[in-house]
Write a protein that holds these residues in place. Structure first.
Motif, PDB file in Angstrom:
ATOM      1  N   ILE A 205       7.109  -1.050  -7.341  1.00  0.00           N
ATOM      2  CA  ILE A 205       8.320  -0.559  -8.058  1.00  0.00           C
ATOM      3  C   ILE A 205       8.932   0.858  -7.273  1.00  0.00           C
ATOM      4  CG2 ILE A 205       9.626   0.985  -9.929  1.00  0.00           C
ATOM      5  CD1 ILE A 205       6.184  -0.489 -11.612  1.00  0.00           C
ATOM      6  N   ASP A 206      10.052   0.637  -6.779  1.00  0.00           N
ATOM      7  CA  ASP A 206      11.484   1.637  -6.080  1.00  0.00           C
ATOM      8  C   ASP A 206      10.720   3.651  -6.803  1.00  0.00           C
ATOM      9  OD1 ASP A 206      12.817   3.872  -5.614  1.00  0.00           O
ATOM     10  OD2 ASP A 206      13.606   2.025  -4.395  1.00  0.00           O
ATOM     11  N   LEU A 207      10.450   3.806  -6.396  1.00  0.00           N
ATOM     12  CA  LEU A 207      10.013   5.676  -6.880  1.00  0.00           C
ATOM     13  C   LEU A 207      11.040   5.855  -7.412  1.00  0.00           C
ATOM     14  CD1 LEU A 207       7.382   6.908  -5.049  1.00  0.00           C
ATOM     15  CD2 LEU A 207       6.787   5.272  -6.270  1.00  0.00           C
ATOM     16  N   ASP A 208      12.465   6.229  -6.437  1.00  0.00           N
ATOM     17  CA  ASP A 208      13.383   6.147  -7.583  1.00  0.00           C
ATOM     18  C   ASP A 208      13.669   6.065  -9.029  1.00  0.00           C
ATOM     19  OD1 ASP A 208      13.233   8.448  -5.137  1.00  0.00           O
ATOM     20  OD2 ASP A 208      13.962   6.757  -3.850  1.00  0.00           O
ATOM     21  N   ASN A 209      14.057   5.266  -8.750  1.00  0.00           N
ATOM     22  CA  ASN A 209      14.938   4.410  -9.855  1.00  0.00           C
ATOM     23  C   ASN A 209      14.167   3.440 -10.196  1.00  0.00           C
ATOM     24  OD1 ASN A 209      14.956   2.314  -7.724  1.00  0.00           O
ATOM     25  ND2 ASN A 209      16.736   2.594  -7.360  1.00  0.00           N
ATOM     26  N   GLY A 210      12.575   2.883  -9.962  1.00  0.00           N
ATOM     27  CA  GLY A 210      11.949   2.120 -11.417  1.00  0.00           C
ATOM     28  C   GLY A 210      12.603   0.319 -11.010  1.00  0.00           C
ATOM     29  N   THR A 211      13.255   0.223  -9.763  1.00  0.00           N
ATOM     30  CA  THR A 211      13.210  -1.768  -9.019  1.00  0.00           C
ATOM     31  C   THR A 211      12.249  -2.214  -9.368  1.00  0.00           C
ATOM     32  OG1 THR A 211      15.907  -0.534  -9.411  1.00  0.00           O
ATOM     33  CG2 THR A 211      15.361  -3.017  -8.468  1.00  0.00           C
TER      34      THR A 211
ATOM     35  N   TYR B  36     -10.574   8.903 -11.039  1.00  0.00           N
ATOM     36  CA  TYR B  36     -12.277   9.461 -10.191  1.00  0.00           C
ATOM     37  C   TYR B  36     -11.781   8.125  -9.335  1.00  0.00           C
ATOM     38  CZ  TYR B  36     -16.462  11.011  -8.424  1.00  0.00           C
ATOM     39  OH  TYR B  36     -17.511  11.095  -6.774  1.00  0.00           O
ATOM     40  N   SER B  37     -11.741   6.860  -9.966  1.00  0.00           N
ATOM     41  CA  SER B  37     -11.949   5.315  -9.614  1.00  0.00           C
ATOM     42  C   SER B  37     -11.013   4.349  -9.240  1.00  0.00           C
ATOM     43  CB  SER B  37     -13.533   4.688  -9.649  1.00  0.00           C
ATOM     44  OG  SER B  37     -12.760   4.861 -11.315  1.00  0.00           O
ATOM     45  N   ASN B  38      -9.343   5.490  -9.133  1.00  0.00           N
ATOM     46  CA  ASN B  38      -8.893   4.546  -8.631  1.00  0.00           C
ATOM     47  C   ASN B  38      -8.229   4.374  -7.857  1.00  0.00           C
ATOM     48  OD1 ASN B  38      -8.223   7.620  -8.701  1.00  0.00           O
ATOM     49  ND2 ASN B  38      -6.188   6.951  -8.492  1.00  0.00           N
ATOM     50  N   ASP B  39      -8.218   2.525  -7.527  1.00  0.00           N
ATOM     51  CA  ASP B  39      -7.884   2.790  -5.494  1.00  0.00           C
ATOM     52  C   ASP B  39      -6.607   3.239  -5.300  1.00  0.00           C
ATOM     53  OD1 ASP B  39      -6.575   0.379  -5.728  1.00  0.00           O
ATOM     54  OD2 ASP B  39      -7.670  -0.671  -7.082  1.00  0.00           O
ATOM     55  N   ILE B  40      -5.912   2.429  -4.287  1.00  0.00           N
ATOM     56  CA  ILE B  40      -4.815   3.468  -3.419  1.00  0.00           C
ATOM     57  C   ILE B  40      -4.799   1.501  -2.330  1.00  0.00           C
ATOM     58  CG2 ILE B  40      -5.344   5.075  -3.820  1.00  0.00           C
ATOM     59  CD1 ILE B  40      -5.472   5.744  -0.805  1.00  0.00           C
ATOM     60  N   LYS B  41      -5.452   0.843  -2.269  1.00  0.00           N
ATOM     61  CA  LYS B  41      -5.345   0.543  -1.672  1.00  0.00           C
ATOM     62  C   LYS B  41      -4.105  -1.048  -1.912  1.00  0.00           C
ATOM     63  CE  LYS B  41      -8.541  -2.952  -3.550  1.00  0.00           C
ATOM     64  NZ  LYS B  41      -9.436  -2.059  -4.198  1.00  0.00           N
ATOM     65  N   PHE B  42      -3.406  -1.438  -2.588  1.00  0.00           N
ATOM     66  CA  PHE B  42      -2.308  -2.171  -2.998  1.00  0.00           C
ATOM     67  C   PHE B  42      -1.176  -0.988  -2.469  1.00  0.00           C
ATOM     68  CE2 PHE B  42       1.448  -3.705  -4.755  1.00  0.00           C
ATOM     69  CZ  PHE B  42       1.982  -4.477  -4.206  1.00  0.00           C
ATOM     70  N   SER B  43      -0.986   0.224  -2.752  1.00  0.00           N
ATOM     71  CA  SER B  43      -0.190   1.553  -2.562  1.00  0.00           C
ATOM     72  C   SER B  43       0.357   1.780  -1.118  1.00  0.00           C
ATOM     73  CB  SER B  43      -0.163   2.384  -4.243  1.00  0.00           C
ATOM     74  OG  SER B  43       0.386   2.030  -5.075  1.00  0.00           O
ATOM     75  N   GLU B  44      -0.859   1.789  -0.595  1.00  0.00           N
ATOM     76  CA  GLU B  44      -0.713   2.112   0.662  1.00  0.00           C
ATOM     77  C   GLU B  44      -0.190   0.728   1.753  1.00  0.00           C
ATOM     78  OE1 GLU B  44      -2.243   5.385   2.659  1.00  0.00           O
ATOM     79  OE2 GLU B  44      -0.752   5.604   1.217  1.00  0.00           O
ATOM     80  N   ALA B  45      -0.193  -0.015   1.147  1.00  0.00           N
ATOM     81  CA  ALA B  45       0.033  -1.305   2.567  1.00  0.00           C
ATOM     82  C   ALA B  45       1.234  -1.383   1.901  1.00  0.00           C
ATOM     83  CB  ALA B  45      -0.690  -2.195   1.613  1.00  0.00           C
TER      84      ALA B  45
ATOM     85  N   GLN C 176       3.875   0.917  -0.147  1.00  0.00           N
ATOM     86  CA  GLN C 176       4.470   2.136  -0.090  1.00  0.00           C
ATOM     87  C   GLN C 176       4.597   2.955   1.061  1.00  0.00           C
ATOM     88  OE1 GLN C 176       4.279   2.246  -4.614  1.00  0.00           O
ATOM     89  NE2 GLN C 176       6.472   1.699  -4.559  1.00  0.00           N
ATOM     90  N   GLY C 177       3.000   2.678   1.501  1.00  0.00           N
ATOM     91  CA  GLY C 177       2.448   4.166   2.701  1.00  0.00           C
ATOM     92  C   GLY C 177       3.100   4.447   3.964  1.00  0.00           C
ATOM     93  N   PRO C 178       2.324   5.336   3.607  1.00  0.00           N
ATOM     94  CA  PRO C 178       1.954   6.028   3.752  1.00  0.00           C
ATOM     95  C   PRO C 178       2.131   7.041   2.780  1.00  0.00           C
ATOM     96  CG  PRO C 178       1.901   6.048   6.828  1.00  0.00           C
ATOM     97  CD  PRO C 178       2.814   5.805   5.670  1.00  0.00           C
TER      98      PRO C 178
END
Length: 349
Positions: A247-253, A324-333, A335-337
């Protein structure tokens, strides 16, 4: 005797460290193989850059596999990426401590946030029933309380995550003896989701995953966002076969491309055939404001993964949060870094 205990403790910690990375990297290696089926062989040049960054910056080559995934997915290497296992075993313990584990105790959410953030109806804690205001409720009255305004409820056990530990009950099948066996939990009203999400998944409630952090200036920032969708056979979204769309962080698209659990690209939901194609999440700005406001209530937890949805009345509803156990792998791939400015790469052992 104390020396032997210390030796045993260190050996146990070493084993747990090895086991954690072994499991995480096995998932990363499987993901890389899946990506190679679509994109071809992982380039040696990207592997070399990933290995160098893992050893020289993060301190160990055991952090390489998720960097391989991010690099092959993006078709380039980006400095500042945080491998999922580095996040779980290095970052989280140091920036959260035990305070992030509060999120495992589901019945505390509304009291912790000091507002009705979650659609809680009742709690089962240590063999006793409580209403949403933490007043005792007798066993004989609990069913009437739960189904006073709904015919379907959701039971979430303490430490439930990734769709595990979640049970859905219709009024006619609910029995308090089942909850006694399951253990401590929160009972929530079954959410009626906005028609936008129902077009994708009519049989299960979708999930908007937002990740917020506290930056170096003590400000709350949204750093990652994606939509999780279930399949038609699901009663709730499960990590075993979910679909994810950035999801686009600015506009939710929504991005026009989504991903199956095996990271293969799709342009529409495989069951309902509803296309993603830059559709706009309803009331996304209010979703952002809600999680940012709630995060301010627990500033000792520096990174939080929020699961929420927008209801039929266009109101954002928090389903749960994970500190504590939320993963970030999809977001990093995708939308990251996402966390490059936070100096998490300096936290290595």
């Amino acid at each position: 005797m104390s020396n032997l205990k210390n030796i045993a403790k260190k050996q146990l910690e070493k084993y747990e460290w090895y086991r954690y990375h072994h499991i995480s990297n096995a998932i990363a290696q499987k993901t890389l193989r899946n990506l190679e089926k679509e994109k071809g062989k992982f380039p040696h040049a990207l592997k070399k850059k990933s290995d160098a960054y893992a050893t020289e910056v993060l301190g160990s080559k055991e952090f390489s596999p998720w960097l391989y995934v991010y690099s092959h997915f993006s078709e380039e290497f980006k400095e500042g990426w945080i491998p999922d296992n580095y996040y779980g075993k290095v970052v989280i313990p140091k920036i959260q401590g035990d305070y992030g584990k509060i999120s495992f105790l589901k019945p505390l959410n509304n009291r912790l946030f000091n507002e009705k953030a979650c659609p809680d109806i009742a709690y089962f804690i240590n063999g006793k029933w409580f209403d949403s205001n933490y007043n005792n409720v007798s066993v004989k009255n609990i069913k009437n309380l739960l189904f006073q305004h709904t015919n379907k409820v959701v039971c979430k056990l303490d430490q439930s995550f990734q769709g595990k530990g979640i049970h859905i009950f219709q009024r006619e099948e609910f029995e308090t003896s089942k909850i006694f066996i399951l253990g401590n939990c929160v009972i929530q009203k079954y959410i009626q989701q906005h028609y936008f999400f129902k077009a994708f998944t009519p049989n299960s409630v979708a999930t908007i995953r937002l990740t917020t952090v506290i930056n170096s200036n003590s400000k709350i920032n949204l750093r990652a966002a994606y939509l999780r969708l279930g399949r038609t056979h699901n009663t709730h979204v499960s990590s075993e076969d979910h679909i994810r769309i950035a999801i686009d962080l600015d506009n939710g698209t929504l991005n026009s491309i989504g991903y199956l659990n095996n990271w293969h690209r799709i342009e529409q939901h495989p069951d309902t055939l509803e296309k993603f194609d830059h559709k706009l999440i309803p009331n996304f700005e209010e979703c952002k404001k809600l999680v940012e406001r709630l995060h301010k209530r627990i500033p000792m937890v520096q990174a939080i993964g929020w699961d929420l949805i927008v209801g039929t009345n266009n109101e954002p509803i928090i389903m749960e949060w994970n500190g504590y156990s939320n993963d970030i792998k999809f977001s990093e791939a995708t939308q990251g870094p996402c966390f490059k400015d936070l100096a998490w790469d300096k936290l290595r052992i």
